[in-house]
Design a protein around this motif. Structure first.
Motif, PDB file in Angstrom:
ATOM      1  N   THR A  16      -2.668   4.038  -1.079  1.00 41.79           N
ATOM      2  CA  THR A  16      -1.829   4.560  -0.004  1.00 41.79           C
ATOM      3  C   THR A  16      -2.131   3.963   1.360  1.00 41.79           C
ATOM      4  O   THR A  16      -1.521   4.374   2.358  1.00 41.79           O
ATOM      5  CB  THR A  16      -1.941   6.098   0.094  1.00 41.79           C
ATOM      6  OG1 THR A  16      -3.290   6.443   0.450  1.00 41.79           O
ATOM      7  CG2 THR A  16      -1.543   6.764  -1.210  1.00 41.79           C
ATOM      8  N   GLU A 218      -7.018   5.250  -1.437  1.00 44.97           N
ATOM      9  CA  GLU A 218      -6.667   4.060  -0.663  1.00 44.97           C
ATOM     10  C   GLU A 218      -7.787   3.038  -0.805  1.00 44.97           C
ATOM     11  O   GLU A 218      -8.862   3.335  -1.342  1.00 44.97           O
ATOM     12  CB  GLU A 218      -6.467   4.402   0.812  1.00 44.97           C
ATOM     13  CG  GLU A 218      -7.724   4.907   1.514  1.00 44.97           C
ATOM     14  CD  GLU A 218      -7.714   4.669   3.022  1.00 44.97           C
ATOM     15  OE1 GLU A 218      -7.583   3.484   3.427  1.00 44.97           O
ATOM     16  OE2 GLU A 218      -7.861   5.652   3.776  1.00 44.97           O
ATOM     17  N   ALA A 265       0.466  11.853  -3.294  1.00 46.18           N
ATOM     18  CA  ALA A 265       1.044  10.691  -2.615  1.00 46.18           C
ATOM     19  C   ALA A 265       2.555  10.657  -2.764  1.00 46.18           C
ATOM     20  O   ALA A 265       3.285  10.379  -1.801  1.00 46.18           O
ATOM     21  CB  ALA A 265       0.424   9.408  -3.160  1.00 46.18           C
TER      22      ALA A 265
END
Length: 271
Positions: A16, A218, A265
């Motif tokens: 992300t 991430e 997400a």
């Protein structure tokens, strides 16, 4: 978004927050040719400035849903001129239907620390004013905001988000006080963990406490990592290790952890 009835093991990974355009062209191509082999469905590629925005848009057009672009101006660099800010915001408005979020935007914590340590004067207000413009843009265009705002800077970001009623916020690679974390969680803001969740106690402690419906994975690539990743090029496949580490800290199976992280997400970014 995949059905909640789907088998947990089928849930893919998402990176992300990555600076895909900051890799060499050959590494960009290699990463995007490779990620599906590692069960990474897509990456959110954040931008540094207008040229970066344009490159991320080009990557999204070339690779489709594997690359979800976010447009903004990274705060850990000199402020743009007023004309440059206007040009960037006009370009973002023109391409708002192509962007998944406003980002990366925020406040220059590390640049400020460096200036203060060297005895140079520092004025944070112009950076806060620029961040406010981006948050106002996000409100107007109904976009999430991806934030670089750590420690005390996060409270300034929270003030601005609350001022504009922006609730879809993603504080990437966050570090800060328990009080600020509690404020962020109470407002429904998301945070994401990088591969340093495997070896940084501050991050591991945060991962144990932050609500599980507000966390994601991430890499912040191409930023390099230590521990088991020493000497490796940062790659979206590392989100598998992030998910596994978070699963262990939460006492969950890896498949259940991946389901939660994926759905978080997908919910924030309308994927």
């Amino acid at each position: 978004m995949k059905s909640f009835m789907q088998r947990e093991a089928d849930f893919p990974l998402m990176d992300t927050h990555i600076h895909l355009d900051s890799y060499s062209l050959s590494d960009q191509q290699a990463i995007l040719a490779d990620i599906r082999h590692h069960e990474v469905q897509s990456v959110i590629s954040v931008s540094m400035h207008l040229a970066s925005c344009k490159r991320n848009l080009e990557l999204a057009r070339q690779y489709g849903p594997m690359v979800r672009p976010a447009f903004g101006y990274h705060p850990e660099q000199p402020l743009p001129s007023s004309d440059e800010i206007e040009e960037l915001l006009d370009w973002m408005a023109e391409h708002a239907d192509k962007m998944v979020a406003v980002g990366e935007v925020g406040l220059p914590y590390y640049a400020r620390l460096e200036a203060e340590s060297e005895g140079r004067p520092w004025d944070n207000r112009p950076y806060a004013d620029l961040l406010e413009q981006f948050i106002a843009f996000a409100k107007k265009h109904h976009k999430p905001v991806i934030l670089h705002a750590v420690y005390e800077d996060a409270d300034i970001a929270c003030d601005l988000l609350e001022k504009y009623g922006v609730t879809r916020a993603h504080f990437h690679w966050f570090k800060g006080s328990r009080d600020t974390l509690q404020r962020m969680a109470g407002n429904g803001y998301f945070i994401s963990f990088t591969p340093d969740i495997l070896y940084e106690e501050e991050i591991r402690d945060m991962a144990c406490r932050y609500p599980d419906h507000l966390v994601m994975t991430e890499t912040d690539g191409p930023w390099p990592f230590e521990g088991p990743f020493t000497g490796q090029m940062t790659h979206p496949r590392m989100t598998a290790s992030v998910a596994a580490a978070w699963a262990e800290l939460q006492g969950l199976s890896i498949s259940e952890a991946r389901r939660i992280l994926y759905e978080n997400a997908a919910r924030l970014y309308d994927l």
